[in-house]
Write a protein that holds these residues in place. Structure first.
Motif, PDB file in Angstrom:
ATOM      1  N   HIS A 292       0.831  -1.210   0.000  1.00  0.00           N
ATOM      2  CA  HIS A 292       0.000   0.000   0.000  1.00  0.00           C
ATOM      3  C   HIS A 292       0.866   1.260   0.000  1.00  0.00           C
ATOM      4  CE1 HIS A 292      -3.885  -2.024   1.745  1.00  0.00           C
ATOM      5  NE2 HIS A 292      -3.496  -2.529   0.596  1.00  0.00           N
ATOM      6  N   ASP A 293       1.901   1.229   0.834  1.00  0.00           N
ATOM      7  CA  ASP A 293       2.752   2.411   0.989  1.00  0.00           C
ATOM      8  C   ASP A 293       3.442   2.797  -0.325  1.00  0.00           C
ATOM      9  OD1 ASP A 293       4.204   4.360   2.788  1.00  0.00           O
ATOM     10  OD2 ASP A 293       5.904   3.243   1.971  1.00  0.00           O
ATOM     11  N   ASP A 294       3.879   1.791  -1.091  1.00  0.00           N
ATOM     12  CA  ASP A 294       4.574   2.111  -2.339  1.00  0.00           C
ATOM     13  C   ASP A 294       3.639   2.746  -3.372  1.00  0.00           C
ATOM     14  OD1 ASP A 294       7.067   1.445  -1.443  1.00  0.00           O
ATOM     15  OD2 ASP A 294       7.029  -0.612  -2.204  1.00  0.00           O
ATOM     16  N   VAL A 295       2.350   2.450  -3.266  1.00  0.00           N
ATOM     17  CA  VAL A 295       1.383   3.121  -4.143  1.00  0.00           C
ATOM     18  C   VAL A 295       1.214   4.568  -3.656  1.00  0.00           C
ATOM     19  CG1 VAL A 295      -1.036   3.182  -4.892  1.00  0.00           C
ATOM     20  CG2 VAL A 295       0.186   0.995  -4.759  1.00  0.00           C
ATOM     21  N   VAL A 296       1.017   4.717  -2.333  1.00  0.00           N
ATOM     22  CA  VAL A 296       0.832   6.053  -1.748  1.00  0.00           C
ATOM     23  C   VAL A 296       2.050   6.933  -2.067  1.00  0.00           C
ATOM     24  CG1 VAL A 296       0.596   7.328   0.439  1.00  0.00           C
ATOM     25  CG2 VAL A 296      -0.654   5.194   0.117  1.00  0.00           C
ATOM     26  N   ASP A 297       3.241   6.367  -1.921  1.00  0.00           N
ATOM     27  CA  ASP A 297       4.480   7.133  -2.124  1.00  0.00           C
ATOM     28  C   ASP A 297       4.930   7.163  -3.581  1.00  0.00           C
ATOM     29  OD1 ASP A 297       4.566   7.614   0.551  1.00  0.00           O
ATOM     30  OD2 ASP A 297       6.161   6.180   1.010  1.00  0.00           O
ATOM     31  N   ASN A 298       4.195   6.481  -4.443  1.00  0.00           N
ATOM     32  CA  ASN A 298       4.585   6.415  -5.852  1.00  0.00           C
ATOM     33  C   ASN A 298       6.036   5.931  -5.992  1.00  0.00           C
ATOM     34  OD1 ASN A 298       4.256   6.755  -8.591  1.00  0.00           O
ATOM     35  ND2 ASN A 298       4.749   8.941  -8.563  1.00  0.00           N
TER      36      ASN A 298
ATOM     37  N   THR B  54      11.289   1.767  -6.652  1.00  0.00           N
ATOM     38  CA  THR B  54      12.100   0.595  -6.292  1.00  0.00           C
ATOM     39  C   THR B  54      12.025   0.315  -4.800  1.00  0.00           C
ATOM     40  OG1 THR B  54      14.034   2.058  -6.168  1.00  0.00           O
ATOM     41  CG2 THR B  54      13.858   0.693  -8.132  1.00  0.00           C
ATOM     42  N   ARG B  55      12.156  -0.969  -4.482  1.00  0.00           N
ATOM     43  CA  ARG B  55      12.235  -1.408  -3.086  1.00  0.00           C
ATOM     44  C   ARG B  55      13.092  -2.662  -3.056  1.00  0.00           C
ATOM     45  NH1 ARG B  55      10.080  -0.453   1.644  1.00  0.00           N
ATOM     46  NH2 ARG B  55       8.408   0.898   0.929  1.00  0.00           N
ATOM     47  N   ARG B  56      13.984  -2.734  -2.070  1.00  0.00           N
ATOM     48  CA  ARG B  56      14.876  -3.884  -1.915  1.00  0.00           C
ATOM     49  C   ARG B  56      15.622  -4.204  -3.211  1.00  0.00           C
ATOM     50  NH1 ARG B  56      10.163  -7.389   1.168  1.00  0.00           N
ATOM     51  NH2 ARG B  56      10.271  -6.317   3.147  1.00  0.00           N
TER      52      ARG B  56
ATOM     53  N   GLY C 141       7.338  15.124  -0.332  1.00  0.00           N
ATOM     54  CA  GLY C 141       6.860  16.160   0.593  1.00  0.00           C
ATOM     55  C   GLY C 141       6.793  15.714   2.047  1.00  0.00           C
ATOM     56  N   LYS C 142       7.561  14.653   2.382  1.00  0.00           N
ATOM     57  CA  LYS C 142       7.554  14.198   3.783  1.00  0.00           C
ATOM     58  C   LYS C 142       8.541  15.017   4.598  1.00  0.00           C
ATOM     59  CE  LYS C 142       6.459   9.388   2.980  1.00  0.00           C
ATOM     60  NZ  LYS C 142       6.969   8.026   3.029  1.00  0.00           N
ATOM     61  N   VAL C 143       8.019  15.678   5.616  1.00  0.00           N
ATOM     62  CA  VAL C 143       8.869  16.524   6.452  1.00  0.00           C
ATOM     63  C   VAL C 143       9.322  15.680   7.651  1.00  0.00           C
ATOM     64  CG1 VAL C 143       9.003  18.707   7.700  1.00  0.00           C
ATOM     65  CG2 VAL C 143       7.571  18.529   5.658  1.00  0.00           C
TER      66      VAL C 143
HETATM   67 MG    MG Z   1       7.368   4.658   1.443  1.00  0.00          MG
END
Ligand code: MG
Ligand code: FPP
Length: 322
Positions: free
Chosen positions: A81-87, A90-92, A232-234
């Motif tokens: 879910h998070d990778d969709v939210v964060d667009n 890549t991961r791992r 935009g994550k502070v």
């Molecule tokens: Mg993320």
């Protein structure tokens, strides 16, 4: 993870077998996507915590293995879910599921893993554990939603940031450790100690994540560095720098954080501002405090190789590179 203790090696092998066995579905594409992400080299930190906590609390049975698998499924669901939210791309070190299959399959397979976890827990029939995990997943969603609300808000306070990371990350670490205590039929106080240990460790883990997002390299991290600024994550390195930044620096950060695409120059300038005001050092020492608190919650436990392993893992948190 370099600090994986030898004493959990056997249990970790059982965990992998259990993961394969528990993911039952007739839908081929679900299996394909789950295998793709779950075999992509995750650190298995949360399952290790379930295993070590259970053994530390004197648990002698084998139920900690399916629970460790369930915790990894829930974690994997949140990543899908998070990778969709964060667009995220890549991961791992691999393309994300949303990049390969699209956003819809990523969200829906996340839903599948999440539901499967609760189906498996209901089958196990331990109400106390069910309560701990359901409260943790509610908190996870709250954390992620609060993070969205605070997107691009340069006035985000340290307190709000702690609330976000506490919910989105630390609560699941706390639940992993509390499951171990419940399995070991520990006293209420021990349950609390294990939960607090996990919570503090989880805070340190996320603080390090937020540091690495500024200091690491794509190929080391296995995901794109600079994603937080881009999305935009502070986070704390920036929050701390913004407290002392000049008006000109603040307005620069405001402009960058609102941009749909940031350039390498934007990132490097933002990083310089963070360095100028010791945002990384401050975040590192905050993480260190959390690891100290975490270790404090293990004090009342008798010495054992499991306690030793948890302490090693906690110390290792501050030097982790991915
Ligand atoms: Mg993320
Ligand atoms: C990663 O943070 C994200 C989390 C730890 C929590 C994600 C939670 C949800 C998506 C909501 C709950 C979902 C379910 C299924 C209950 P990050 O983006 O800072 O880390 P990253 O850099 O690894 O992506």
């Amino acid at each position: 993870m370099a600090a994986i203790p030898d004493i959990v090696e056997k249990d970790l092998k059982k965990l992998e077998t259990s993961i394969d066995k528990l993911i039952t579905t007739k839908i081929h594409v679900i299996k394909e996507i789950v295998n793709y992400i779950i075999k992509s080299g995750g650190k298995r930190v949360r399952p290790i915590l379930v295993i070590l906590s259970a053994r530390l609390c004197g648990y002698k049975g084998e139920k900690h293995i399916p629970y460790a698998a369930i915790i990894e499924f829930i974690h994997t669901a949140t990543l899908l879910h998070d990778d969709v939210v964060d667009n995220a791309k890549t991961r791992r070190g691999f393309s994300t599921v949303n990049t390969v299959w699209g956003n819809e399959p990523s969200v829906l397979v996340g839903d599948f893993l999440y539901s499967k976890s609760f189906e498996l827990m209901a089958r196990e029939g331990n109400d106390m554990i069910l309560q701990v995990i359901s409260a943790a997943t509610t908190a996870l969603s709250e954390g992620e939603i609060l993070e969205i609300v605070k997107t691009a808000d340069i006035n985000t306070t340290e307190k709000e940031y702690f609330q976000i990371i506490g919910n989105k990350t630390a609560v699941l670490f706390a639940a992993a450790c509390e499951i171990g205590a419940i399995l070991g039929k520990s006293t209420q106080q021990r349950r609390k100690d294990m939960s607090n240990f996990g919570y503090n460790l989880g805070m340190a883990f996320q603080l390090m994540d937020d540091i690495l997002d500024y200091t690491s390299f794509d190929n080391v991290l296995g995901k794109r560095v600079g994603t937080d600024l881009q999305e935009g994550k502070v986070t704390l390195p920036l929050i701390h720098a913004l407290r002392s930044a000049t008006d000109e620096e603040k307005s620069y950060i405001t402009k960058v954080i609102d941009k749909p695409r940031i350039t390498a120059r934007d990132f490097s300038r933002a990083r310089k501002i963070i360095e100028k005001y010791n945002g990384i050092d401050y975040t590192l020492s905050t993480a260190e405090n959390y690891t100290k608190n975490a270790k404090g919650h293990l004090k009342s436990f008798p010495e054992s190789r499991y306690k030793e392993a948890l302490l090693t893992l906690t110390n290792h948190m501050l030097s982790r590179e991915k």
